[in-house]
Design a protein around this motif. Structure first.
Motif, mmCIF file in Angstrom:
data_model
loop_
_atom_site.group_PDB
_atom_site.id
_atom_site.type_symbol
_atom_site.label_atom_id
_atom_site.label_comp_id
_atom_site.label_asym_id
_atom_site.label_seq_id
_atom_site.Cartn_x
_atom_site.Cartn_y
_atom_site.Cartn_z
ATOM 1 N N ASN A 134 0.824 -1.202 0.000
ATOM 2 C CA ASN A 134 0.000 0.000 0.000
ATOM 3 C C ASN A 134 0.862 1.257 0.000
ATOM 4 O O ASN A 134 0.457 2.296 -0.523
ATOM 5 C CB ASN A 134 -0.932 0.001 1.219
ATOM 6 N N ASP B 275 1.672 2.150 -3.558
ATOM 7 C CA ASP B 275 0.514 2.755 -4.216
ATOM 8 C C ASP B 275 0.319 4.195 -3.776
ATOM 9 O O ASP B 275 0.011 5.071 -4.588
ATOM 10 C CB ASP B 275 -0.751 1.945 -3.920
ATOM 11 N N SER C 188 -10.333 1.233 -1.497
ATOM 12 C CA SER C 188 -9.168 1.880 -2.096
ATOM 13 C C SER C 188 -9.089 1.648 -3.602
ATOM 14 O O SER C 188 -8.705 2.551 -4.355
ATOM 15 C CB SER C 188 -7.889 1.394 -1.420
ATOM 16 N N GLN C 189 -9.440 0.452 -4.075
ATOM 17 C CA GLN C 189 -9.321 0.162 -5.498
ATOM 18 C C GLN C 189 -10.331 0.953 -6.326
ATOM 19 O O GLN C 189 -9.988 1.546 -7.354
ATOM 20 C CB GLN C 189 -9.494 -1.343 -5.737
ATOM 21 N N ARG D 37 -9.444 4.622 -6.252
ATOM 22 C CA ARG D 37 -8.264 4.897 -7.076
ATOM 23 C C ARG D 37 -8.631 4.955 -8.556
ATOM 24 O O ARG D 37 -8.130 5.802 -9.307
ATOM 25 C CB ARG D 37 -7.217 3.815 -6.828
ATOM 26 N N ARG E 43 -6.077 -4.872 -13.576
ATOM 27 C CA ARG E 43 -5.817 -4.488 -12.188
ATOM 28 C C ARG E 43 -4.390 -3.966 -12.015
ATOM 29 O O ARG E 43 -3.711 -4.258 -11.041
ATOM 30 C CB ARG E 43 -6.088 -5.674 -11.249
#
Length: 345
Positions: free
Chosen positions: A6, A9, A67-68, A71, A155
């Motif tokens: 994380n 990211d 979060s995905q 984002r 992804r």
């Protein structure tokens, strides 16, 4: 899925945010300095979509954190911002009233062996090829959507963020170069198209009246509904074509589609974009510089080995720097006496 921490990211997201905010501030400052403003009329449908976007971005970021999803939504917004701000920078750059450099660009084309008349003559005999070049040239927006969709489906949003950073760097460099090397285009300078018309007699489009309005100060309000590219040198279509392939190169199945499509896009720039051949070389150089700058930024701010290794690997750019059409047109050109280029506008 490529696993990274994380922390990686977050670091990459920070760099992407900084790049997005930087180009937004630069565009706002540039428009202010040259005295340009924007006329924005948003339809009801657009307002509804913007409200939905804002709601879901806030919802998945703070209310029910995911979060995905957050984002993905944020990257979509950042991509839209850098595209729009890039267009605004091109308008600001086009106000600089330095002399047009078409004569110099044409002279470089002649030195390279590119003959526009022969190029157009070949295409006039092959309608299917003309249509293919036109389709490829007009695919930029679709390919931006493809970058977004491919990053989501695989992804690998890091690739999308790399692309956003590189796009912002490339479009900023393009606008900066155009300030010092302004040009009309080959249709105006070589083909002698009417300079006062936006819609040409043959049905084509000319941005020259808008460019002249920006340069002479008669146009000071940008209509967001009809913004367009105004820069001849360097060719941003060429730069963007290379960035598309670079960003999605790790997805092997897309290479067989992206490489020929973007080679056609580059080959169509003298036809559809009225570019000089040297514009294409300039665009390729801008793309390579943007890729190098993106790599440096990520390595400087995100020292994780996993993240650095995730940067798309460089590919052999020689086919891009010397497109097939360039050598082909030189072979098709008949020897002729050198004549002095017409006086630059």
């Amino acid at each position: 899925m490529h696993d990274r921490s994380n922390t990686d990211d977050r670091l990459l997201s920070t760099v992407t945010w900084q790049t997005t905010l930087a180009i937004a501030l630069l565009a706002a400052l540039s428009l202010s300095l040259v005295g340009l403003s924007c006329s924005i009329e948003v339809s009801a449908d657009t307002l509804v979509w913007m409200a939905f976007y804002a709601f879901f971005a806030i919802y998945f970021s703070f209310v029910r954190p995911n979060s995905q999803v957050a984002r993905v939504l944020i990257c979509f917004g950042q991509l839209v911002v850098v595209i729009l701000m890039g267009i605004m920078l091109s308008y600001a750059a086009s106000t600089v009233p330095l002399p047009y450099r078409d004569a110099h660009l044409h002279a470089m084309d002649q030195w390279l062996g590119f003959d526009r008349a022969s190029y157009l003559a070949v295409l006039s005999r092959h309608d299917a090829l003309r249509n293919a070049l036109s389709y490829a040239y007009n695919s930029m927006m679709s390919q931006n959507i493809l970058v977004l969709a491919a990053a989501i489906l695989t992804r690998r949003l890091d690739r999308l963020q790399f692309y956003i950073i590189a796009f912002a760097v490339a479009v900023t460099a393009t606008a900066a170069i155009a300030c010092f090397i302004p040009a009309a285009n080959a249709i105006i300078y070589l083909d002698k198209a009417p300079t006062e018309l936006s819609t040409l007699p043959g049905g084509g489009h000319s941005y020259f009246p808008i460019l002249e309005g920006l340069r002479n100060g008669t146009l000071r309000v940008i209509d967001f509904r009809s913004v367009e590219g105004l820069i001849s040198f360097p060719s941003f279509h060429t730069a963007n074509a290379i960035l598309f392939v670079w960003a999605l190169w790790p997805i092997r199945i897309l290479r067989f589609f992206l490489v020929p499509l973007n080679l056609l896009l580059i080959a169509g720039t003298p036809l559809c974009g009225a570019h000089y051949a040297v514009d294409v070389i300039g665009g390729a150089a801008v793309a390579c510089g943007a890729i190098a700058a993106t790599t440096w930024l990520v390595r400087a701010h995100c020292p994780s080995n996993d993240l650095v290794q995730a940067i798309p690997s460089p590919i052999d750019w020689r086919p891009w720097l010397h497109p097939i059409w360039l050598s082909a047109s030189a072979r098709l050109s008949r020897p002729r006496g050198q004549t002095a280029p017409p006086e630059n506008r």
